[in-house]
Design an enzyme around this catalytic site. Structure first.
Site, PDB file in Angstrom:
ATOM      1  N   GLY A 177      39.106   5.427 -22.620  1.00 27.98           N
ATOM      2  CA  GLY A 177      39.840   5.215 -21.360  1.00 27.98           C
ATOM      3  C   GLY A 177      39.834   3.974 -20.651  1.00 27.98           C
ATOM      4  O   GLY A 177      38.869   3.349 -20.642  1.00 27.98           O
TER       5      GLY A 177
ATOM      6  N   ARG B 173      41.325   3.312 -12.409  1.00 25.60           N
ATOM      7  CA  ARG B 173      40.978   3.604 -11.000  1.00 25.60           C
ATOM      8  C   ARG B 173      39.852   3.108 -10.536  1.00 25.60           C
ATOM      9  O   ARG B 173      39.464   3.021  -9.349  1.00 25.60           O
ATOM     10  CB  ARG B 173      40.844   5.167 -11.004  1.00 25.60           C
ATOM     11  CG  ARG B 173      42.321   5.797 -10.904  1.00 25.60           C
ATOM     12  CD  ARG B 173      42.284   7.400 -11.187  1.00 25.60           C
ATOM     13  NE  ARG B 173      41.962   7.725 -12.508  1.00 25.60           N
ATOM     14  CZ  ARG B 173      41.684   9.183 -13.134  1.00 25.60           C
ATOM     15  NH1 ARG B 173      42.064  10.016 -11.984  1.00 25.60           N
ATOM     16  NH2 ARG B 173      41.629   9.353 -14.228  1.00 25.60           N
TER      17      ARG B 173
ATOM     18  N   TYR C 152       3.476 -15.875  -3.664  1.00 27.54           N
ATOM     19  CA  TYR C 152       4.174 -15.451  -5.254  1.00 27.54           C
ATOM     20  C   TYR C 152       3.284 -15.646  -6.374  1.00 27.54           C
ATOM     21  O   TYR C 152       2.267 -16.642  -6.281  1.00 27.54           O
ATOM     22  CB  TYR C 152       5.315 -16.630  -5.194  1.00 27.54           C
ATOM     23  CG  TYR C 152       5.821 -16.393  -6.707  1.00 27.54           C
ATOM     24  CD1 TYR C 152       6.454 -15.413  -7.089  1.00 27.54           C
ATOM     25  CD2 TYR C 152       5.649 -17.586  -7.592  1.00 27.54           C
ATOM     26  CE1 TYR C 152       6.871 -15.373  -8.494  1.00 27.54           C
ATOM     27  CE2 TYR C 152       6.152 -17.617  -8.711  1.00 27.54           C
ATOM     28  CZ  TYR C 152       6.795 -16.366  -9.351  1.00 27.54           C
ATOM     29  OH  TYR C 152       7.348 -16.437 -10.452  1.00 27.54           O
TER      30      TYR C 152
ATOM     31  N   ASN D 294       4.614 -22.026 -11.241  1.00 26.62           N
ATOM     32  CA  ASN D 294       4.422 -21.662 -12.493  1.00 26.62           C
ATOM     33  C   ASN D 294       5.683 -22.256 -13.270  1.00 26.62           C
ATOM     34  O   ASN D 294       5.683 -22.475 -14.644  1.00 26.62           O
ATOM     35  CB  ASN D 294       4.447 -20.293 -12.833  1.00 26.62           C
ATOM     36  CG  ASN D 294       5.882 -19.554 -12.209  1.00 26.62           C
ATOM     37  OD1 ASN D 294       6.290 -20.423 -11.363  1.00 26.62           O
ATOM     38  ND2 ASN D 294       6.377 -18.639 -13.038  1.00 26.62           N
TER      39      ASN D 294
HETATM   40  C1  UD1 Z   1      39.998  15.379 -17.920  1.00 27.14           C
HETATM   41  C2  UD1 Z   1      40.374  16.590 -18.690  1.00 27.14           C
HETATM   42  C3  UD1 Z   1      40.734  17.710 -17.542  1.00 27.14           C
HETATM   43  C4  UD1 Z   1      39.038  17.714 -17.143  1.00 27.14           C
HETATM   44  C5  UD1 Z   1      38.366  16.550 -16.532  1.00 27.14           C
HETATM   45  C6  UD1 Z   1      36.893  16.878 -16.460  1.00 27.14           C
HETATM   46  C7  UD1 Z   1      42.165  15.961 -20.329  1.00 27.14           C
HETATM   47  C8  UD1 Z   1      43.695  16.041 -20.770  1.00 27.14           C
HETATM   48  N1  UD1 Z   1      41.902  16.356 -19.127  1.00 27.14           N
HETATM   49  O1  UD1 Z   1      40.733  14.727 -16.881  1.00 27.14           O
HETATM   50  O2  UD1 Z   1      41.115  18.749 -18.178  1.00 27.14           O
HETATM   51  O3  UD1 Z   1      39.108  18.672 -15.765  1.00 27.14           O
HETATM   52  O4  UD1 Z   1      38.636  15.652 -17.576  1.00 27.14           O
HETATM   53  O5  UD1 Z   1      36.374  15.448 -16.184  1.00 27.14           O
HETATM   54  O6  UD1 Z   1      41.246  15.909 -21.394  1.00 27.14           O
HETATM   55  N2  UD1 Z   1      39.645   8.683 -23.049  1.00 27.14           N
HETATM   56  C9  UD1 Z   1      39.631   8.219 -24.297  1.00 27.14           C
HETATM   57  N3  UD1 Z   1      41.094   7.890 -24.641  1.00 27.14           N
HETATM   58  C10 UD1 Z   1      42.110   8.094 -24.037  1.00 27.14           C
HETATM   59  C11 UD1 Z   1      42.069   8.847 -22.667  1.00 27.14           C
HETATM   60  C12 UD1 Z   1      41.007   9.141 -22.265  1.00 27.14           C
HETATM   61  O7  UD1 Z   1      38.746   8.053 -24.798  1.00 27.14           O
HETATM   62  O8  UD1 Z   1      43.160   7.845 -24.642  1.00 27.14           O
HETATM   63  C13 UD1 Z   1      38.248   9.145 -22.414  1.00 27.14           C
HETATM   64  C14 UD1 Z   1      38.161   8.286 -21.089  1.00 27.14           C
HETATM   65  O9  UD1 Z   1      37.376   7.336 -21.435  1.00 27.14           O
HETATM   66  C15 UD1 Z   1      37.086   9.722 -20.548  1.00 27.14           C
HETATM   67  C16 UD1 Z   1      37.703  10.854 -20.820  1.00 27.14           C
HETATM   68  O10 UD1 Z   1      38.424  10.626 -22.292  1.00 27.14           O
HETATM   69  O11 UD1 Z   1      35.681   9.354 -20.534  1.00 27.14           O
HETATM   70  C17 UD1 Z   1      38.532  11.795 -19.864  1.00 27.14           C
HETATM   71  O12 UD1 Z   1      39.772  11.001 -19.513  1.00 27.14           O
HETATM   72  P1  UD1 Z   1      40.007  10.785 -18.179  1.00 27.14           P
HETATM   73  O13 UD1 Z   1      41.495  10.124 -18.142  1.00 27.14           O
HETATM   74  O14 UD1 Z   1      39.101  10.447 -17.268  1.00 27.14           O
HETATM   75  O15 UD1 Z   1      40.687  12.429 -17.837  1.00 27.14           O
HETATM   76  P2  UD1 Z   1      40.637  13.192 -16.391  1.00 27.14           P
HETATM   77  O16 UD1 Z   1      41.933  12.791 -15.711  1.00 27.14           O
HETATM   78  O17 UD1 Z   1      39.349  13.043 -15.725  1.00 27.14           O
HETATM   79 CA    CA Z   2      37.454  11.671 -15.877  1.00 25.43          CA
END
Ligand code: UD1
Ligand code: CA
Length: 449
Positions: free
Chosen positions: A18, A22, A358, A378
């Site tokens: 991801g 944020r 030190y 040192n």
């Molecule tokens: C996600 C869940 C939500 C859950 C929450 C728990 C989904 C669609 N939503 O939301 O239901 O309650 O986590 O914490 O799964 N990532 C990728 N590739 C992508 C998108 C995301 O690898 O294309 C990874 C991110 O790095 C992260 C994880 O997936 O580690 C979750 O993604 P994030 O965007 O944080 O999802 P949330 O909105 O938190």
């Molecule tokens: Ca998340």
């Protein structure tokens, strides 16, 4: 949740591709640290406890730094690259490319939920097996479920579908059961289901959570297993990063106290996940432990000390205001006092360095006494050199020991000396210009003004 080890094969996929928008950061989100360790590393450590057949971390392109960090703790980890971030379902599909022959279960976890424990993964898998469910997912019951996917259940603990927060109707938003970010699938179902995922009409993303609808339509069982809200804490921004840090610190402090460490003011002491304590250790308020610290029995660490990659022998006293840097190794009954910094040095039994010093790249012998303001010089701007202070030596206050240099056993150094040559055992050595004293001169000067 109970926590027997699951009996079927399992593989693990951890998502970490991801954007972490944020966080507003140049560092990938999952490399932000809690308790001194990258968030993703916490999740990988938890998965390691399952001894999976394979562990895949899904990364975005240009995340070599993340790869390097994880290879250190899990050399056999596989990495899949998700070229474009098209959602969590798409990310899992990228991970599954490396698990084409996977049998049994595939557990999916998120790299941004650093508090999740290995026991929770194991419990989810064993419950899945016990109920012969196709999918098992960790549910959390929340005061405020904003941001989490909501679990739609007609008959608990079976989940019909998960509605993402962004897509939920006003009615669905009232559901207090959320998804905690851990889900286990039958490998065969996952292979097939991922091919049939459609993008969300609202966001265009392929959600992992949309697989539940597919399973329900096929008459499969989706089991919800409750998980602690703290463990499920997802970190999306720096406010949540601080909340996760606080929660993990609370967990580490409690574990230390339960094992017999006195934390006088627990909320002010910061620990690392690998901090090791002996029996009857007392830690006063405002002490910070970085990684790699081993503290022996009956050690007392006084306020405002900072310790990292250091060992403190039994019965030693450290601080207040002491700094033990990497490679500081104290034997038993060593005293390190206020405003003393020790780096890459062995301090033998009973040695005392009590004030304003030190000591770096040094060997300090048993029972040696290092006076206030002693400095081991040192570093010459290019290289580092060793100082050796043998057993029972006494270093007078405000001495500079210009390394490489050795002070023999039992030798005494006069205060204020700059020692550039080795001092033999039992010698007295001092280096200072002669004192000049002019009687009455001060009074004369004062009167002349
Ligand atoms: C996600 C869940 C939500 C859950 C929450 C728990 C989904 C669609 N939503 O939301 O239901 O309650 O986590 O914490 O799964 N990532 C990728 N590739 C992508 C998108 C995301 O690898 O294309 C990874 C991110 O790095 C992260 C994880 O997936 O580690 C979750 O993604 P994030 O965007 O944080 O999802 P949330 O909105 O938190
Ligand atoms: Ca998340």
């Amino acid at each position: 949740m109970s926590s027997e080890k699951p009996k079927t094969n399992c593989s693990v996929i951890i998502l970490a591709a991801g954007k972490g928008t944020r966080m507003h950061s140049d560092t990938p989100k999952v490399l932000h640290k809690i308790a001194g360790k990258a968030m993703l590393a916490h999740v990988v450590e938890a998965a390691k406890a399952l001894e999976p057949d394979a562990l895949v971390v899904v990364l975005a392109p240009h995340m070599d730094a993340v790869k390097a960090e994880i290879q250190k703790i899990y050399p056999s980890c596989l990495f899949a690259i998700q070229e474009e971030q098209k959602g969590t379902g798409h990310a899992v599909a990228c991970g599954m490319e490396l698990l084409k022959g996977a049998e049994g279960d595939v557990l999916v976890a998120y790299g941004d939920t650093p508090l999740v424990r290995g026991e929770t993964f194991a419990a989810l898998l064993s419950e899945k097996q016990r109920h012969a469910a196709t999918i098992a997912l960790a549910g959390i019951y929340l005061e405020n479920p904003t941001g989490y996917g909501r679990l739609v259940m007609k008959s608990e603990p079976y989940v019909e579908c998960i509605v993402e927060c962004k897509d939920a109707s006003a009615e669905q938003k009232k559901i207090r059961w959320g998804w905690g970010g851990v889900m286990a699938f039958d490998a065969a179902f996952l292979h097939d289901g991922l091919k049939r995922l459609a993008p969300s009409p609202a966001t265009g993303e392929y959600y992992l959570t949309a697989l539940l609808e597919l399973a329900t339509a096929k008459g499969e069982k989706n089991l919800m297993v409750e998980m602690s809200v703290t463990e499920a804490m997802g970190v999306n921004d720096r406010v949540q990063l601080a909340e996760a840090e606080a929660a993990l610190q609370a967990r580490l402090r409690e574990a230390a106290m339960k094992k017999g460490v006195t934390l006088v003011a627990p909320d002010t002491v910061f620990l690392a996940t690998d901090t090791q304590f002996g029996r009857d250790v007392v830690v006063h308020p405002h002490v910070v432990f970085g990684s790699g610290v081993v503290v022996g029995d009956r050690v007392e660490i006084k306020s405002f000390s900072h310790v990292e990659q250091a060992a403190i022998g039994a019965g030693s006293v450290v601080g207040p205001y002491a700094r033990l840097r990497p490679g500081a190794s104290l034997a038993e009954n060593v005293h390190i006092g206020n405003f003393v910094e020790i780096k890459k040095s062995n301090i033998a039994k009973g040695a005392k360095i009590n004030h304003l010093s030190y000591v770096g790249d040094a060997e300090v012998g048993a029972g040696a006494n290092i006076g206030a303001g002693t400095i081991t010089c040192n570093y010459d701007g290019t290289n580092k050199y060793q100082t050796v202070i043998e057993e029972g030596a006494f270093i007078g206050s405000n001495t500079s020991l210009v390394a490489p240099v050795k002070v023999g056993a039992g030798a005494i150094i006069g205060a204020g000396s700059v020692i550039t040559e080795d001092v033999p055992a039992d010698a007295l050595s001092f280096e200072r210009s002669e004192q000049t004293t002019k009687p009455e001169r001060a009074k004369i000067m004062r009167e002349a003004k």
